[in-house]
Write an enzyme that holds these catalytic residues in place. Sequence first.
Site, short mmCIF file in Angstrom:
data_model
loop_
_atom_site.label_atom_id
_atom_site.label_comp_id
_atom_site.label_asym_id
_atom_site.label_seq_id
_atom_site.Cartn_x
_atom_site.Cartn_y
_atom_site.Cartn_z
N ILE A 1 0.63 -0.99 0.08
CA ILE A 1 -0.31 0.06 -0.01
C ILE A 1 1.48 1.06 0.10
O ILE A 1 1.68 1.02 0.85
CB ILE A 1 -0.78 0.36 1.25
CG1 ILE A 1 -2.01 1.29 0.97
CG2 ILE A 1 -0.76 0.44 2.66
CD1 ILE A 1 -2.92 1.08 1.77
N ALA A 2 1.07 2.20 -0.59
CA ALA A 2 1.71 3.08 -1.24
C ALA A 2 0.24 4.55 -0.73
O ALA A 2 0.21 5.21 -1.24
CB ALA A 2 1.66 3.99 -3.05
N MET A 3 1.11 5.15 0.64
CA MET A 3 0.47 6.45 1.03
C MET A 3 1.84 7.30 1.32
O MET A 3 1.51 8.41 0.76
CB MET A 3 -0.40 5.72 2.62
CG MET A 3 -0.65 4.98 2.76
SD MET A 3 -1.79 5.39 4.47
CE MET A 3 -2.21 3.21 4.69
N THR A 4 2.52 7.31 2.31
CA THR A 4 3.55 8.13 1.87
C THR A 4 3.91 9.10 1.21
O THR A 4 4.24 7.99 0.06
CB THR A 4 4.28 7.45 3.07
OG1 THR A 4 3.96 6.82 4.32
CG2 THR A 4 5.66 8.64 2.98
N TYR B 1 -11.87 7.77 4.12
CA TYR B 1 -12.55 7.28 5.00
C TYR B 1 -12.55 5.08 4.93
O TYR B 1 -12.19 4.84 6.19
CB TYR B 1 -14.33 6.77 4.44
CG TYR B 1 -14.63 8.34 4.93
CD1 TYR B 1 -14.39 9.05 6.12
CD2 TYR B 1 -14.76 9.06 3.10
CE1 TYR B 1 -15.30 10.78 5.87
CE2 TYR B 1 -15.14 10.23 3.63
CZ TYR B 1 -15.78 10.98 4.25
OH TYR B 1 -15.79 12.52 4.48
N GLU C 1 -4.08 -1.87 11.08
CA GLU C 1 -2.75 -1.83 10.73
C GLU C 1 -2.45 -1.68 12.31
O GLU C 1 -1.19 -2.47 11.90
CB GLU C 1 -2.57 -0.97 9.71
CG GLU C 1 -0.82 -0.48 9.73
CD GLU C 1 -1.10 0.34 8.46
OE1 GLU C 1 0.39 1.17 7.85
OE2 GLU C 1 -1.61 0.66 7.85
N ARG D 1 26.73 -15.51 31.21
CA ARG D 1 27.26 -14.74 31.03
C ARG D 1 28.48 -14.68 32.77
O ARG D 1 27.66 -13.88 33.64
CB ARG D 1 27.32 -13.65 30.93
CG ARG D 1 28.21 -12.12 30.60
CD ARG D 1 29.28 -12.64 29.69
NE ARG D 1 30.87 -11.36 30.06
CZ ARG D 1 31.87 -11.40 29.35
NH1 ARG D 1 32.12 -12.43 28.67
NH2 ARG D 1 32.57 -9.95 28.37
N ASN E 1 3.24 7.54 16.80
CA ASN E 1 2.70 7.96 17.92
C ASN E 1 2.73 8.64 18.47
O ASN E 1 1.42 8.93 19.50
CB ASN E 1 4.18 7.09 19.86
CG ASN E 1 4.24 6.19 19.08
OD1 ASN E 1 3.65 5.52 18.46
ND2 ASN E 1 5.16 5.19 19.83
#
Length: 382
Positions: free
Chosen positions: A123-126, A235, A244, A270, A368
């Site tokens: 999917i190509a949004m950016t 929408y 997502e 360790r 975020n």
Amino acid sequence: MKASYITEEHEILRQSLRKFLEKEAYPYYDEWEKAGEVPRGFWRKLGEQGYLCPWLDEKYGGFGADFGYSVVINEEMEKVGTGLIGVGLHNDIVVPYLHAYGTEEQKQKWLPKCTTGECITAIAMTEPGAGSDLASIRTTAVENEKGFTLNGEKTFITNGIHADLVVVVCKTAPHASPAYKGISLMIVERDTPGFSRGRKLDKIGLNSQDTSELIFEDAAVSKDNLLGKKGEGFYYLMNQLQQERLIVGIGAIAACERMLELTVEYVKERKAFGKSIASFQNTQFKLAELQTEVEIGRTFLDRTIEAHMNGEDVVKEVSMSKWWTTDLVKKVAMECMHLHGGYGYMEEYEIARRFRDAPVTAIYAGSNEIMKTIIAKKMGLV
């Protein structure tokens, strides 16, 4: 504590998938990281075993699985490496757009191939000048007699090199007011005239994920490749972005759990000052604190998943889970790498890769800061 939505069938899937990955993924993952991509052959093998889009109806190649199957698949993929996020993106982010908004003809044409690995999706949004602010995208689709002429550039596209089918976010009404009402979704196929790949992007993490630029120069898109209705794209995106973000949270918690597992094993082995560093109170307190936070994150995430599976509105909870878990995965990566000492900075140790892969999770699928804005709106503060 076992999540209430996980059944015996889900655990059977987990065991079979884990065996598959132990044979087909774990031994080759370092090679994939160096190559900068997961081979298409791996996708075909996933399809052969039924691990691609199992939630689809049988007539499209799935078996009607519930979202719990998606949770298990994403968790087990993450345990191999975050670079396998392209599988989750295909299964639970892109293909749901086709299923939810596609015509029956579109579904029959593409969905069966999505389950076999023949067709990989993206999917190509950016865009170079538009990320979280989707209304600011500049890619346009101008309507003509045959369909649409698509122009623009996309970047940071997961599965960008391998993708055979790309859902492109564009503007069919560039001057609409408000701007988001001009957004539509187009399905662009690999061999579309005017569609090309730009650079495979050189990232500091997720090295095995084929992330790229996509370029559309008078790309000729058929009218049959409009997904849903013109002007409804924004929408559709808002409806699907919640799952997502849930997928991102699932991966983040699984990564936290994996890093804690690695670190507990390491500190027990360790030695320093004649005894294991696990015996030091600082080590114990650090890991106890991290384990507590991860358990809290897991509990809230599982509750949100269950509500999502029940069809409840969980926009606020998904946003909370996404920012909390992806902030937490960065913290866990930092602390666990530190407890590995100098070895934690060596590429031969998995924790080094985990440290590189963690930060971007707080950026993709909506930063975020955007998550906190959504929460604030739901609280009535905006």
